[in-house]
Design an enzyme around this catalytic site. Structure first.
Site, PDB file in Angstrom:
ATOM      1  N   HIS A 144       0.803  -1.222   0.000  1.00  0.00           N
ATOM      2  CA  HIS A 144       0.000   0.000   0.000  1.00  0.00           C
ATOM      3  C   HIS A 144       0.838   1.276   0.000  1.00  0.00           C
ATOM      4  O   HIS A 144       0.352   2.321  -0.406  1.00  0.00           O
ATOM      5  CB  HIS A 144      -1.051  -0.056   1.108  1.00  0.00           C
ATOM      6  CG  HIS A 144      -2.154  -0.991   0.724  1.00  0.00           C
ATOM      7  ND1 HIS A 144      -2.085  -2.340   0.972  1.00  0.00           N
ATOM      8  CD2 HIS A 144      -3.281  -0.792  -0.002  1.00  0.00           C
ATOM      9  CE1 HIS A 144      -3.154  -2.926   0.463  1.00  0.00           C
ATOM     10  NE2 HIS A 144      -3.894  -2.015  -0.132  1.00  0.00           N
ATOM     11  N   GLU A 189     -10.748 -11.636  -7.311  1.00  0.00           N
ATOM     12  CA  GLU A 189      -9.366 -11.611  -6.823  1.00  0.00           C
ATOM     13  C   GLU A 189      -8.933 -12.952  -6.263  1.00  0.00           C
ATOM     14  O   GLU A 189      -7.851 -13.081  -5.711  1.00  0.00           O
ATOM     15  CB  GLU A 189      -9.084 -10.494  -5.801  1.00  0.00           C
ATOM     16  CG  GLU A 189     -10.247  -9.856  -5.183  1.00  0.00           C
ATOM     17  CD  GLU A 189      -9.940  -8.780  -4.176  1.00  0.00           C
ATOM     18  OE1 GLU A 189      -8.892  -8.135  -4.262  1.00  0.00           O
ATOM     19  OE2 GLU A 189     -10.781  -8.577  -3.298  1.00  0.00           O
ATOM     20  N   CYS A 210      -9.010  -3.502 -11.735  1.00  0.00           N
ATOM     21  CA  CYS A 210      -8.678  -2.391 -10.847  1.00  0.00           C
ATOM     22  C   CYS A 210      -7.389  -2.647 -10.080  1.00  0.00           C
ATOM     23  O   CYS A 210      -6.980  -1.828  -9.267  1.00  0.00           O
ATOM     24  CB  CYS A 210      -9.831  -2.075  -9.904  1.00  0.00           C
ATOM     25  SG  CYS A 210     -10.224  -3.428  -8.805  1.00  0.00           S
ATOM     26  N   ASP A 259      -4.320  -9.169  -5.693  1.00  0.00           N
ATOM     27  CA  ASP A 259      -4.620 -10.385  -4.931  1.00  0.00           C
ATOM     28  C   ASP A 259      -4.766 -11.590  -5.852  1.00  0.00           C
ATOM     29  O   ASP A 259      -4.376 -12.698  -5.476  1.00  0.00           O
ATOM     30  CB  ASP A 259      -5.896 -10.187  -4.097  1.00  0.00           C
ATOM     31  CG  ASP A 259      -5.587  -9.475  -2.794  1.00  0.00           C
ATOM     32  OD1 ASP A 259      -4.561  -9.805  -2.175  1.00  0.00           O
ATOM     33  OD2 ASP A 259      -6.350  -8.574  -2.404  1.00  0.00           O
TER      34      ASP A 259
END
Ligand code: PEP
Ligand code: MG
Length: 558
Positions: A187, A429, A500, A453
């Site tokens: 992140h 995912e 995404c 993921d």
């Protein structure tokens, strides 16, 4: 001149002083004090400073998300000067113990007292008293809350940053990132790309604390950081920076243009955001909508469960500012690398595969219901799509949709308006969701592939582990074949499909994505215009057969 080499995960060149991220020290020294009056005064000064800081945070929250958001900080202000709390601290200090140790003791004592109360509201105050005390202790020990105590913008260095830490950073102070650990889909990297600033990860022990304050230039494209560069290196990097600025100017001319290939295929280019303030960069980069609002960042920014009104204000703000453009808000994706203390989640051996995201929401429907109510209420202000993360089974989607229906019924009976055209979709995912996408497509309005993921679970490769390097390969044919399967199943069932995950912005794969018929690519705001340029240069008819042939025959050597 010292050169540090890592992995570049967000391009751009930036220069500034190197600053090490400050964490609140977890160990608090316990000492005996003789001048207890002076120690009491030290506490009073820290208390006053904490109250000032909380006042500033309340104003910031009010400006960004309304009165309800400010209330939390105002409650903390009151708690910091609560008479019983203060008396307990005074007693401890007058007994000859240093202020930080006493505040820590009193915090534990008060938190336990609140936690054992019958009333749920009072129980929740346990987290507040810990938070307020943590702030006062940080002031007393000189640790900096919020991470950056500098008047000038800096290149921020850290071992790695947790999502809860990144959310609290003062973004206006950051020119670039260098981290010891981390990975391209961590992140910190995602935050850097959203902010459009250079970032280098995985520099390991090359980063030394004695470098603090020295001049550094980071080049996010090559993954190099140069400390106190010589004249020649500085000139070369500054020239590169100028060229990049020129490229940005050139790309700016693509604003307002359609995302259409040479042979007429259209694709929607949307943006990924983490909080309402990011909408500004979406609009300045000409994003066509929001394809992923990671709503958990709202939760990460709070010290307790955000209320329905707080969330409503945030979602409403995003929808209103996007002015009728599509906004996909992902429901809470907490757990794994995004941990939040007040959720009190038990320790897990394998958190990435544990109690996270939709699983938490289905197991704790009271949390989910609050978010769904806020989302449906906000839907009256724009074009909302709701998206569930980490799906593996059809029953999970049905259960989540049932909760949506219940919430809508409640709102109707309360006379509260909501839009009747809210699309409900899921993230793909997990390999299970991709393989079951023919069945799942019958349950929802859209799919959005979370390739971060999806890569992690398909390749059994931890996305957070920088040591895995080349094994974490989102270009792997297994991942690309799953994406094609998902796109085919979506289209057979008449629904749209997007990407995404970070892979959506990978220009080496744009032709492949367009060839398999991806309808939407959601990327960091800064990636919108480079991606548009690539789309404008592509001719799907010319590359499709070869790329799909390679994919089927396992010749994917990209
Ligand atoms: C993903 O997994 O690709 C994704 C977009 O979600 P996150 O990165 O927030 O897990
Ligand atoms: Mg994900």
């Amino acid at each position: 001149m010292i050169t540090i080499q890592g992995k570049g995960v967000s391009t751009g060149v930036a220069a500034g002083p190197l600053y090490f991220y400050q964490r609140v020290k977890s160990e608090i020294a316990r000492t005996t004090v003789t001048d207890t009056d002076a120690e009491w005064q030290r506490f009073k000064d820290a208390q006053a400073k904490a109250i000032d800081q909380l006042g500033e945070l309340a104003e910031k929250a009010r400006a960004e998300a309304g009165d309800e958001a400010a209330l939390l900080f105002e409650t903390h202000q009151m708690m910091a000067e609560d008479l019983d709390y203060e008396e307990a601290i005074e007693e401890g200090i007058k007994g000859g113990t240093n202020a930080e140790a006493v505040v820590s003791d009193v915090s534990v004592q008060f938190a336990e007292m609140f936690a054992t109360m019958e009333d749920a509201y009072m129980q929740a105050r346990a987290a507040d008293v810990k938070d307020v005390s943590g702030r006062i202790i940080a002031i007393l020990t000189g640790a900096v809350q919020g991470g950056i105590d500098s008047d000038v913008p800096v290149i921020l260095a850290a071992d790695d940053l947790a999502p809860s830490e990144t959310v609290q950073l003062d973004k206006s102070k950051i020119l670039g990132f260098i981290t010891e650990g981390g990975s391209g889909s961590s992140h910190t990297a995602i935050l850097a790309r959203t902010m459009g600033i250079p970032a280098i990860i995985g520099v390991g022990t090359q980063l030394k604390s004695e470098y603090a304050g020295r001049d550094v230039i980071v080049d996010g494209a090559t993954g190099t950081a140069v400390l106190e560069p010589d004249v020649e290196t500085r000139a070369r990097l500054m020239k590169k920076r100028e060229e990049q600025l020129k490229t940005l100017e050139m790309l700016a001319q693509l604003k307002g243009k359609e995302n259409v290939t040479k042979d007429g295929h259209s694709v929607r280019i949307y943006c990924n955001i983490g909080n309402p303030e990011d909408v500004h960069t979406v609009l300045t980069n000409d994003g066509g909508g929001i394809g992923l609002f990671r709503s958990e960042f709202l939760y990460l920014g709070c010290d307790d469960f955000p209320s329905e009104d707080y969330q409503f204000e945030a979602y409403k703000r995003v929808l209103t500012e996007m002015d009728g453009k599509e906004v996909v808000i992902r429901t809470l994706d907490i757990g794994a690398d995004k941990q939040i203390g007040y959720f009190n989640l038990p320790q897990e051996e394998n958190p990435a595969m544990g109690n996270r995201a939709l699983r938490i929401c289905l197991n704790r429907p009271e949390i989910f219901r609050t978010q769904l109510r806020a989302l449906y209420r906000a839907s009256a202000y724009g074009k909302l799509c709701i998206m569930f993360p980490m799906v593996t089974s059809v029953w999970e989607v049905r259960e989540a949709k049932k909760l949506c229906e219940q919430v809508k019924k409640e709102l109707t009976s309360e006379g509260i308006a909501y839009a009747d055209d809210v699309q409900v979709g899921i993230m793909i995912e997990t390999p299970a969701a991709a393989i079951m996408s023919d069945r799942l497509a019958k349950e929802v309005d859209f799919f959005s592939c979370g390739t971060n993921d999806l890569t992690q679970y398909t390749l059994a490769c931890d996305r957070q582990n920088s040591d895995l390097g080349r094994f974490f390969d989102p270009h792997h044919p297994a991942v690309l074949r799953l994406l094609k399967l998902v796109a085919d199943n979506a289209h057979k069932n008449g629904i749209w499909v997007g990407i995404c995950g970070e892979l959506g912005a990978d220009l080496q794969l744009t032709e492949t994505f367009l060839s398999i018929g991806i309808d939407e690519l959601s990327v960091s705001p800064r990636s919108v215009l480079p991606l548009r340029k690539k789309v404008l240069e592509t001719n799907v008819a010319q590359c499709r057969d070869k790329l799909l042939g390679d994919l089927a025959s396992d010749q994917t050597q990209i």
